[in-house]
Structures are given as C-alpha cells and as structure tokens.
Design a protein around this motif. Structure first.
Motif, PDB file in Angstrom:
ATOM      1  N   UNK A 615      30.233  49.347  38.845  1.00 28.23           N
ATOM      2  CA  UNK A 615      30.773  48.983  37.532  1.00 28.23           C
ATOM      3  C   UNK A 615      30.191  47.648  37.096  1.00 28.23           C
ATOM      4  N   UNK A 616      29.846  47.569  35.807  1.00 28.15           N
ATOM      5  CA  UNK A 616      29.311  46.332  35.234  1.00 28.15           C
ATOM      6  C   UNK A 616      29.987  46.119  33.882  1.00 28.15           C
ATOM      7  N   UNK A 617      30.852  45.114  33.806  1.00 32.77           N
ATOM      8  CA  UNK A 617      31.573  44.811  32.564  1.00 32.77           C
ATOM      9  C   UNK A 617      30.795  43.762  31.785  1.00 32.77           C
ATOM     10  N   UNK A 618      30.256  44.153  30.616  1.00 32.58           N
ATOM     11  CA  UNK A 618      29.451  43.243  29.820  1.00 32.58           C
ATOM     12  C   UNK A 618      30.309  42.106  29.272  1.00 32.58           C
ATOM     13  N   UNK A 676      35.400  50.564  24.757  1.00 33.07           N
ATOM     14  CA  UNK A 676      36.610  49.748  24.624  1.00 33.07           C
ATOM     15  C   UNK A 676      36.629  48.603  25.626  1.00 33.07           C
ATOM     16  N   UNK A 677      36.175  48.873  26.846  1.00 34.65           N
ATOM     17  CA  UNK A 677      36.176  47.833  27.885  1.00 34.65           C
ATOM     18  C   UNK A 677      34.803  47.245  28.115  1.00 34.65           C
ATOM     19  N   UNK A 678      33.796  47.748  27.392  1.00 29.79           N
ATOM     20  CA  UNK A 678      32.408  47.303  27.533  1.00 29.79           C
ATOM     21  C   UNK A 678      31.934  47.420  28.978  1.00 29.79           C
ATOM     22  N   UNK A 679      32.273  48.536  29.648  1.00 30.14           N
ATOM     23  CA  UNK A 679      31.975  48.712  31.063  1.00 30.14           C
ATOM     24  C   UNK A 679      30.978  49.839  31.286  1.00 30.14           C
ATOM     25  N   UNK A 680      29.879  49.511  31.988  1.00 31.58           N
ATOM     26  CA  UNK A 680      28.894  50.495  32.436  1.00 31.58           C
ATOM     27  C   UNK A 680      29.321  50.941  33.834  1.00 31.58           C
ATOM     28  N   UNK A 681      29.262  52.243  34.103  1.00 33.28           N
ATOM     29  CA  UNK A 681      29.664  52.710  35.436  1.00 33.28           C
ATOM     30  C   UNK A 681      28.742  53.819  35.918  1.00 33.28           C
ATOM     31  N   UNK A 682      28.639  53.922  37.255  1.00 34.32           N
ATOM     32  CA  UNK A 682      27.926  55.015  37.908  1.00 34.32           C
ATOM     33  C   UNK A 682      28.839  55.546  39.005  1.00 34.32           C
ATOM     34  N   UNK A 683      29.170  56.832  38.921  1.00 37.42           N
ATOM     35  CA  UNK A 683      30.098  57.438  39.875  1.00 37.42           C
ATOM     36  C   UNK A 683      29.365  58.426  40.770  1.00 37.42           C
ATOM     37  N   UNK A 684      29.667  58.344  42.079  1.00 31.66           N
ATOM     38  CA  UNK A 684      29.161  59.296  43.053  1.00 31.66           C
ATOM     39  C   UNK A 684      30.287  60.254  43.413  1.00 31.66           C
ATOM     40  N   UNK A 685      29.982  61.478  43.830  1.00 34.05           N
ATOM     41  CA  UNK A 685      31.037  62.364  44.350  1.00 34.05           C
ATOM     42  C   UNK A 685      31.748  61.678  45.514  1.00 34.05           C
ATOM     43  N   UNK A 744      25.497  34.557  29.862  1.00 34.75           N
ATOM     44  CA  UNK A 744      25.779  35.547  30.903  1.00 34.75           C
ATOM     45  C   UNK A 744      25.831  36.935  30.286  1.00 34.75           C
ATOM     46  N   UNK A 745      25.168  37.890  30.942  1.00 31.85           N
ATOM     47  CA  UNK A 745      25.162  39.262  30.422  1.00 31.85           C
ATOM     48  C   UNK A 745      26.431  40.017  30.799  1.00 31.85           C
ATOM     49  N   UNK A 746      27.154  39.550  31.812  1.00 31.36           N
ATOM     50  CA  UNK A 746      28.332  40.299  32.247  1.00 31.36           C
ATOM     51  C   UNK A 746      29.439  39.346  32.674  1.00 31.36           C
ATOM     52  N   UNK A 747      30.680  39.860  32.657  1.00 35.21           N
ATOM     53  CA  UNK A 747      31.804  39.128  33.245  1.00 35.21           C
ATOM     54  C   UNK A 747      31.810  39.343  34.751  1.00 35.21           C
ATOM     55  N   UNK A 748      31.867  40.609  35.166  1.00 39.84           N
ATOM     56  CA  UNK A 748      31.793  40.955  36.600  1.00 39.84           C
ATOM     57  C   UNK A 748      30.991  42.240  36.751  1.00 39.84           C
ATOM     58  N   UNK A 749      30.306  42.347  37.877  1.00 44.13           N
ATOM     59  CA  UNK A 749      29.604  43.584  38.236  1.00 44.13           C
ATOM     60  C   UNK A 749      29.821  43.803  39.724  1.00 44.13           C
ATOM     61  N   UNK A 750      30.283  44.982  40.100  1.00 43.30           N
ATOM     62  CA  UNK A 750      30.644  45.197  41.501  1.00 43.30           C
ATOM     63  C   UNK A 750      30.256  46.592  41.962  1.00 43.30           C
TER      64      UNK A 750
END
Length: 809
Positions: A615-618, A676-685, A744-750
């Motif tokens: 997850x990466x919140x812009x 709405x949350x400006x969040x990029x995400x990548x989900x794995x099974x 800064x491009x993001x608040x948090x990325x984890x």
C-alpha cells in the motif's frame, strides 16, 4: 515445619516431635538491631560448637572485599552464657557477590582462604560494626555458621530451626514485614529461596521475626519485595515525552509500577502499547547519576535481591542497581515511516523510486519487493560464518574406524566450498572461520576467497577440554557487526558437545563445574549471546554420539522443558525472523555431514513469505497523472522471474495473471487505486508464496498537485519540516529524489506479509517530486536577437538614405 519453642523465651517454640526443653540446645548471637537464634535437637552436633554470625557490609557485597584481621564475628556456645568475640573470618567471602549475581551451580576459579581464629576472653558485647561500614538499604545479609573448638566450620547433622529477629527501624522505608523473603546462598554457589517461613511481628518491642528450618549454613539474605519500582516513560528519539496511558501495562494497572515477586521481569519490547503514527524502536535506562544506556532488552529483580534490580543489553552482561538508582525506563519511538532494523523483517527486500524519464513532470513511481533469496540478475549479499568446536574431544573419531571429527569437518568444508553449495550465481558470498573451546580464535576473517577458509583451518583440536558457547557467539556477533550491513547473515555451528564453561562478567574468567560436564548456566549464557546476534539463518550440527550434545536443541527451541532460558518473557530462540530449519542436525560421518549441508541449502530455497500486500498512500502534494485524453494513467503490474523469464500477463488493466509454478497455482495479482484515500495497492492471493528470485513491482504515473505547484510558485521553495528545514528524498529513491529537495510523494508506503506465523509490516523509503517548470523555448531567444539586428539595420539604412539625399541636394 515445626515451630521452635522454649518456655523461658516467649518468642521461641519447639514442638515436642522435634525437641523438648531437656534435649534441645539454644544458640544466640546479638548484633546491632539483629538477633540470630538457632534451636537444635540434641543430636544435631557430635561436638561442642559455637554459633557465629556477622552482617555483610555494602563494600563486601559490592566489591568482593575480604575482611581484614580485626573484623569481628559475634559468637555464642550452647554450654556457656559467655559471649565471645571472634577476631577474624574463618573463610573468605570473596565469592559472595558472584554467587549472588549468577545463581548457578558454578564453582569459582579462586581458592578459599583459611585464617587462624583468636578469641578475646571475657569480651563484652558491643557494636561490632565499624563506624566506617555501611550496609545495603534494601536488604540484610548475614554470614551464619557453627565452629568447633578448633575453629573448624561444622554443619548440623539434622535439621535445625532458625529465628532472625530484626528491629523494625532497620527495614527499608515503605517495606512491609509481610513482604519479607529469605534466600540461602550455599557454599556450592547455589541460591535457594526459603519458601516455608513463618513471620511474626511484635508491636511491643517494634520487631519482626522470621522462623525457618535448615540443614546447612552460610549466607542468608533477607529482602522486602514491595520496594522496587520502575518508572516508565514513552519518548521520541529526541527524548521528548509522548502522551501514553500507563494503565494499559499490567505492572502499573495491578502493581503501581512495583516489582512484587522475586521472578518479576520486564521485557521492554512487550510494553509497546501502540502509539498512532509511531513505532517502537528500542528501550533505554536513564540512571539517577546521568548515565544513559540504550538497547536494554531485559530488566528483572536481581537474582539474590541484594541490591534489588538488574538490566542487560545482551543477555549476558548484567548491571546491578538499587531501587533509587534508575530514574526512568524510556521506551523510544520513531515515526512509522522511518527505516526499520533488520530483525524480524528480513524476508522482504524492498525499494521505491521515482523517475522522470521524459522530463515532463510526470514521474514513474515504482514499488518493488522480493523474498531476499537472490537471483541470477540481482545477486544477494550473503555473509557465512563457520563456528567450529576446537575442544580436545574433536580429536576423537566421529565413529569407530572413521576419521577424527576435526578432519571430517575440514573435508566437509572443502567439499561445501569447492562444489558451490551456496550458488555463486545467486549470492555474493563472504566467509569467516572461528574456532571455539574455552576461548575463541579467529582463523579467517571475512573473505570471498574460499581457499583461505580451507588453508587456515586448524589441523588439530586444542588441548582444552572445555567449551564456552557464549564466547563463541560473542565473537561471531563481533564479526557479523563488522561485515556487510546489507548482507544476509548465516551462522553454522558445528560441535560435538554441550557447553561446560560460561563467562563471569565481573572477572572475565571462565567458570563451570570442577568436573567436565554440562552446565545449565553455561547454556543460559550461550542462549542469551546467540539471541543478541542479528541473524537471518542459524544452523547447529552435532557431531558423533548424540548423547554428547543432547542439550544442543536448547539453542533453537527455548520452550523446551530442558531450556534454561525458558520463562524469560520476550526472549525466544529462534529469535523472530531467524530461520533454523530442523536444527540441531546430526552427523556421524563425512557423507552424513554433507547431507546436513544439503538440508540447510534446501531450507534457504524454501522460505515461505505469504499473505503479501503493498500500500502507498499519496501525500497532499502528489496525485495520479492524467494522459492527453484527460484519463488517469492506469496502474501497471510487472513480475520478473529469477532468470528473466515471462511469468504471466495482464488480463485486464489492473489484474496480472501469473502462470502456475511448483509453489503456487495460477494466481492473479490485483492493483487498485482508491481515489477517496489516495491509496495505491497491490494484493496477492492469501496463500500465494513469494517465488525465489522473483521481483514483484507495481508502477504508477504521478505528478505534483496544484497545492505543491502554487506553494513553489509563490515562495520559490519546496516542502519544509515543522522545524523549518528542507524536506529531502531518502537515499536510493531515484536520481531526482535521492537527497534532493522537493515535496514528499507519499504519507506512508508499506508492505505487509506473514512469515513463520508472524504478521510483519515494513515501510518503504520516502521519495520527493518537484513541480514541472515549462522551459522557455530556445528559439525565442534566437528570434529576439534577429529582431534587434533587423531594427538596428533599419535605423542605419534610414540614416544612410537621408544622408545621401541631403548630399544630392
């Protein structure tokens, strides 16, 4: 327990089944504010004896000072009312403090000292305590024993009954009589808490009396449990206090911060209550004298409770302190997005970059992870240390008719290195070789030269029959800390026996039993020293007869019933994030040892990291860029196999389908952007396991927001920290970001994942981006210059035309 009695003295009662007035003997010694009374059956001694008692001073306890001639015992015989003063000690108390702090079944290296005893006839009881002597405020330690007429120490033949009567004004302030605990420090260096004691409080003479039975004498220590308190604070890395609710901690909620039991412990990491936006980093103690000690991993009641408390930073070196000597235990927190330490988060390698390849203000944001096993296109650094037992037993044959164990290990390492067991196509490997018996020897420091390990290997074991696991692990830790900071760390320990020595940290000397046998205290020291090493892999291999190393399992299973470290809250082996396979492995031949190496390599190739998500919140200064049609650029997923092979394909704009492998069935990775949350995400099974050597990437095109552009346009400056300093991108985040000013491009990325039953969250670095400034076309400057030339030439032409016209006139 029967209660001592005597009709003549109301505070002594002897039950009829033990002794009567006619067959019991009473011995009494009176010190300043303390009375020691022993009631013994008639058959307790086979000769005339005298009771001796003396209170130990603070200097004697703290500094191991031997009493000089003239230091006094007070003594009393059962056959006479005469009280005699003894002019010197019968035995040294040199080992008292070591015994108090270690609590082991150890035997000190130093010898006992015996002195002649001189009696002073017709001495009168007085204050035997020198005016210059001071005593611990929080405890009373008494050296008590019996002597015969030749001043030889005599132990009772049967159980006897002891009363220690203490004036209340000698108790520490705030101590409660009912909190009294009694410990017996025996001559064999063991310490036992006396569980079955009777306590009476006499209001009339303002005293308390402890009654208990014993069949042996030496040092007895009385302590009071309610005195020891730990003041806890939550602070940031600058020492600023963070608001927190201490009532969330059981020690405060239930005990107001006091240690109430002798086995109470604090593992600071377990006090992490979770502070929004912050994460626990480490603990430190701030002492009243101004000393600050970082990275404290355990605080507990001192084992003998003479001073009360102790702390450690590595589990082997303990610092003892009194209840008023520690000002605060500080739990240090840092922002969530700060870079984590490696422990517990070593199975994911991650990176985050921003680049502006077209120089148009639209950045390619890339977040990448892999499972840290290395690949042919991106080798992982790996530091491997071989810790080899070099005690004399390694000269024995590994089994009947076979080679000595030292030779077998040498030949196994030759094959291991020459046959490329650690794939050089996957890893950049450095090796080191350390031998350990009573002390460690570095045979080869870090090198990529495999032949150096073989050529520097010792051809024969030492003449030392003992082994100190602790010193071996401490030396290994020293080498790892001096190795490559970005390398995976593997320790392979080869031994044929259990630990027999440990280190006395007061003297630096080895200690253990007089005979060469397993020492639980030595294993405990070894466990703590191993826990302190920040490892990725630890493998132990036992050589020869399994009965010789049956306790080796304690290094990789601290919950085993035979593990000395069991019960130390928060300290477990293997440590979080350390892979141990099926250690301890066993080998009784060269071929069998090579098999164990192959098992170890298979463990490295089968790391199971699952339940992965990114997850990466812009930030307010970054947004997803739009294409020429005004549509948001789609997110991209990219997966690269260990050898660069195709791994799958997009089946929609935000879904990437991976082909099946031996580890995973066909799987879909799904990317998403939540506006709405400006969040990029990548989900794995959920059950997808990261493949060895694969790189998993999610990409997005981003740009600065109007807020960032307006800020820069109006001030000519980029984002600032709250203290006014410039925001700069973390190192390694791209050519236009790394250590560059920007927003800064993001608040948090984890990245979140599961490993060995633990849920782990780790954070990416923070890049910066800058607003796009449209350059002035180079052609404008060219056209203006031509315009100026045209104007000048026109003026000159008009002037020349006018001049010629006048001339013709």
């Amino acid at each position: 327990m029967a209660t001592p009695s005597n009709a003549e003295f109301s505070d002594i009662v002897i039950s009829p089944d033990v002794a009567t007035d006619s067959n019991a003997k009473r011995y009494e010694v009176n010190l300043d504010g303390i009375s020691v009374i022993v009631s013994a059956p008639a058959d307790a001694f086979d000769r005339e004896v005298t009771l001796k008692a003396r209170r130990l001073s603070k200097d004697e306890i703290d500094n191991n000072i031997n009493p000089e001639d003239g230091d006094d015992y007070i003594g009393n015989t059962a056959s006479s009312n005469m009280i005699e003063t003894v002019a010197a000690f019968d035995e040294s108390i040199e080992e008292t403090k070591e015994v108090i702090e270690e609590i082991g079944e150890s035997v000190a290296d130093s010898e006992q000292i015996s002195e002649n005893i001189n009696y002073l006839d017709d001495a009168v009881i007085g204050n035997d305590e020198s005016e210059s002597e001071t005593y611990p405020e929080d405890s009373i330690s008494l050296d008590i024993h019996f002597e015969d007429e030749n001043q030889l120490e005599i132990e009772p033949l049967t159980t006897v009954y002891v009363n220690i009567k203490i004036d209340n004004d000698m108790l520490p302030p705030g101590a409660k009589p009912e909190d009294t605990e009694v410990y017996h420090i025996k001559d064999d260096n063991s310490v036992t808490k006396i569980e079955d004691i009777a306590l009476t409080e006499d209001k009339e003479d303002n005293s308390i009396t402890t009654n208990f039975s014993t069949d042996g004498f030496s040092t007895f220590t009385l302590i009071w449990g309610g005195k020891f308190k730990v003041n806890i604070k939550y602070v940031d890395t600058n020492g600023n206090e963070i608001a927190s609710d201490l009532n969330q901690l059981s020690i405060y909620r239930d005990h107001n911060g006091y240690f109430n039991n002798s086995n109470d412990k604090i593992t600071p990491k377990q006090l992490d209550t979770g502070i929004p936006g912050m994460k626990y980093k480490y603990a430190r103690v701030r002492m009243s004298n101004g000393t600050v000690v970082d990275n404290v991993i355990q605080i507990e009641r001192e084992t003998s409770l003479i001073k009360g408390m102790r702390y450690t930073v590595d589990g082997t070196n303990w610092v003892v302190f009194g209840p008023n000597e520690m000002q605060f235990l500080e739990l240090v927190y840092e922002p969530e997005n700060a870079t984590n330490t490696r422990r517990g988060k070593v199975r994911i390698s991650k990176s985050k970059t921003v680049e502006d390849p077209d120089k148009d203000g639209i950045y390619d944001l890339t977040l990448e992870i892999n499972n840290l096993t290395g690949s042919t296109t991106d080798k992982a650094n790996l530091d491997v240390l071989f810790l080899v037992d070099t005690s004399s037993s390694m000269n024995r044959r590994i089994r009947v008719g076979d080679d000595p164990k030292m030779n077998v290990v040498h030949n196994s390492l030759r094959r291991f290195l020459n046959q490329n067991y650690l794939d050089s196509n996957m890893y950049n490997v450095n090796y080191a070789l350390v031998g350990i018996d009573a002390d460690p020897t570095v045979y080869q420091n870090w090198t990529a030269n495999k032949s150096s390990i073989i050529s520097n290997y010792p051809w024969a074991a030492s003449g030392q029959s003992r082994i100190n696991y602790e010193k071996g692990f401490v030396k290994a830790n020293e080498l790892f800390r001096n190795g490559r900071s970005d390398a995976l760390k593997m320790l392979i320990f080869l031994t044929d026996g259990d630990p027999t020595y440990y280190t006395n940290h007061n003297t630096g000397h080895n200690e253990g039993f007089l005979i060469d046998r397993y020492s639980p205290m030595a294993m405990l020291h070894g466990q703590f020293a191993l826990y302190a090493i920040d490892l990725d892999y630890f493998f132990s291999i036992g050589l020869g007869d399994t009965n010789d190393y049956k306790h080796l399992k304690a290094l990789t299973n601290s919950n085993d019933n035979d593990s000395p470290i069991k019960g130390y809250r928060g300290i477990t082996l293997p440590a979080n994030g350390v892979e141990v396979g099926s250690s301890p492995y066993s080998a009784d031949s060269l071929e069998n040892l090579m098999d164990q190496y192959r098992y170890i390599i298979s463990v490295m190739n089968s790391i199971t990291v699952s339940n992965v998500s990114i997850e990466d919140k812009l930030s307010q200064y970054a947004m997803i860029a739009k294409n020429s049609s005004g549509q948001l650029y789609p997110l991209e997923i990219e997966v690269i196999g260990g050898t660069g092979l195709v791994t799958g394909q997009h089946i929609s704009s935000n879904t990437y389908r991976l082909i099946s492998t031996l580890k995973n069935p066909q799987s879909d990775l799904v990317a998403n952007y939540n506006d709405a949350t400006k969040t990029i995400s990548l989900r794995f099974p959920p059950n997808y396991v990261l493949e060895k050597g694969y790189k998993y990437r999610i990409k997005a095109k981003i740009k600065t927001t109007p807020l960032a552009e307006a800020t820069y346009a109006s001030t000519g400056q980029f984002q600032k920290h709250s203290n006014g300093s410039n925001v700069v991108g973390d190192s390694g985040t791209g050519s236009k970001s790394s250590n560059q000013k920007g927003f800064y491009s993001n608040d948090t990325a984890k990245v979140s994942y599961s490993y060995k039953g633990n849920d782990v969250i780790d954070y990416f670095k923070k890049p910066v981006i800058q607003p796009y400034i449209k350059p002035v076309p180079t052609g404008v400057a060219f056209d203006i210059s031509y315009a100026l030339i045209f104007i000048i030439m026109s003026i000159l032409s008009i002037g020349i035309f006018g001049f010629n016209r006048r001339k013709r006139c």
